[in-house]
Design a protein around this motif. Sequence first.
Motif, short mmCIF file in Angstrom:
data_model
loop_
_atom_site.label_atom_id
_atom_site.label_comp_id
_atom_site.label_asym_id
_atom_site.label_seq_id
_atom_site.Cartn_x
_atom_site.Cartn_y
_atom_site.Cartn_z
N GLU A 181 0.83 -1.26 0.06
CA GLU A 181 0.18 -0.08 -0.03
C GLU A 181 0.90 1.15 -0.10
N LEU A 182 2.00 1.24 0.78
CA LEU A 182 2.73 2.46 0.91
C LEU A 182 4.11 2.35 0.12
N ASN A 183 4.21 1.37 -0.93
CA ASN A 183 5.36 1.26 -1.82
C ASN A 183 6.59 1.13 -1.06
N TRP A 184 6.70 0.46 -0.36
CA TRP A 184 7.82 0.17 0.54
C TRP A 184 9.08 -0.45 -0.08
N SER A 185 10.42 -0.24 0.03
CA SER A 185 11.29 -0.89 -0.57
C SER A 185 11.66 -2.25 0.40
N ALA A 186 12.45 -3.01 -0.46
CA ALA A 186 12.65 -4.44 0.47
C ALA A 186 13.56 -3.89 1.67
N GLU A 187 14.29 -2.87 1.50
CA GLU A 187 15.00 -2.48 2.86
C GLU A 187 13.94 -1.95 3.92
N ARG A 188 13.07 -1.07 3.57
CA ARG A 188 12.11 -0.55 4.38
C ARG A 188 11.44 -1.76 5.01
N LYS A 189 11.13 -2.90 4.24
CA LYS A 189 10.03 -3.81 4.63
C LYS A 189 10.75 -4.63 5.89
N GLN A 190 12.48 -4.92 5.51
CA GLN A 190 13.03 -5.36 6.44
C GLN A 190 13.55 -4.70 7.84
N GLN A 191 13.33 -3.33 7.78
CA GLN A 191 13.54 -2.55 8.76
C GLN A 191 12.33 -2.47 9.76
N GLU A 192 11.08 -2.69 9.13
CA GLU A 192 9.80 -2.69 9.84
C GLU A 192 9.70 -4.00 10.73
N VAL A 193 10.15 -5.23 10.04
CA VAL A 193 10.01 -6.41 10.67
C VAL A 193 11.02 -6.28 11.90
N ASP A 194 12.35 -5.89 11.61
CA ASP A 194 13.30 -5.72 12.54
C ASP A 194 12.52 -4.79 14.02
N SER A 195 12.06 -3.68 13.54
CA SER A 195 11.49 -2.90 14.25
C SER A 195 10.21 -3.42 15.18
N CYS A 196 9.48 -4.13 14.57
CA CYS A 196 8.29 -4.84 15.25
C CYS A 196 8.96 -5.82 16.29
N LEU A 197 9.97 -6.76 15.69
CA LEU A 197 10.52 -7.78 16.58
C LEU A 197 11.25 -7.19 17.98
N LEU A 198 11.77 -6.03 17.60
CA LEU A 198 12.78 -5.49 18.71
C LEU A 198 11.61 -4.88 19.67
N PHE A 199 10.47 -4.39 19.09
CA PHE A 199 9.42 -3.48 20.09
C PHE A 199 8.87 -4.71 21.10
N LEU A 200 8.50 -5.87 20.40
CA LEU A 200 7.68 -7.03 20.93
C LEU A 200 8.60 -7.52 22.22
#
Length: 333
Positions: A181-200
Amino acid sequence: MIFVSGGKWTTYREMAEDAIDKVLEVTPSIPKGVGKCRTLEVDLVGLEGYDSNLAIRLIQAYGVSEAVANHLAVTYGGRADDVLSLDMSSFRNASNNNNAKSNGNGQKNGNEYVSALFLSSGPRLLHPDFPYLEAEIVFAARHDWAVRAEDVIARRTRLAFLNKHAAIQVIPRVVELMGKELNWSAERKQQEVDSCLLFLRHFGGSKPSGGDVRMATEEDMKEVFRKLDVAGLGYLTRGQLILACEMLNYPLDELALEDCLQFCTGAEDDITITQAELNISSEDISSVKVELSRLLQWWNSDRFNPGAAETRAREGHRLDRIDSVQGSGTFFG
């Protein structure tokens, strides 16, 4: 200048009323005759189309479960129709096409993190145990200004506060939907995964923190394995292994992850796992398959497991027959 402090979102309208009325009281330059704050007369978003029978109507019109209908009615009010009417065909088709790719062994696979948990028809649940829909993720990004996966999992759905394991399970799909939906790059997607895991990691979950030693009962391992291997393939992918470690409260660094993968494939001298291969954007799943028995052997070994020897020396009499221990509170080093 007027300062407002000490409130919370459940009283924001009352705070706004008090602030506006105070401004009118202490500001002579405001023309007389200007009325007091009218916030109580202003409809909130979602009031239009809402009535006490909304949940029943949603069940009849869209065939959703009672739990989903009640959730949507309370959360979105009249906008529940907008959520359920959202055109998800492009996301569904993209997911199905992705999962139809072959890994070279004749098996159809997609993103290494995503499993059959997310493959169904109709308004699809984000997780089978909770009433949140995939369409809500797209709706949040498209209409409610959501720009971070962590925000969606923790605050838009509250899943992080309800069940840590479920929240970890849905991270890849949330990132996939928001990324499209937001046209994220592969790098941004991986950053989001990492950020979520760190948050949890700030959430305790049902498993204790491992500290310097990997601690998990055999039953705990089987439970996590079952939750991630919902397709019943008998193994975890590399990405699912990462999620499993998070669910067990013992995330692995890159070296430990590589060692685990090499051990589980039985080809420790032949495989080198690179950071690029761990990227969520990879279209083809790795041929590495992590089976439960091998993962149990590695997890309870001394490999990349500081403190294991000390634990074994202290608890040796309890760990002589680890293969026969089913759980019930006994921790493996």
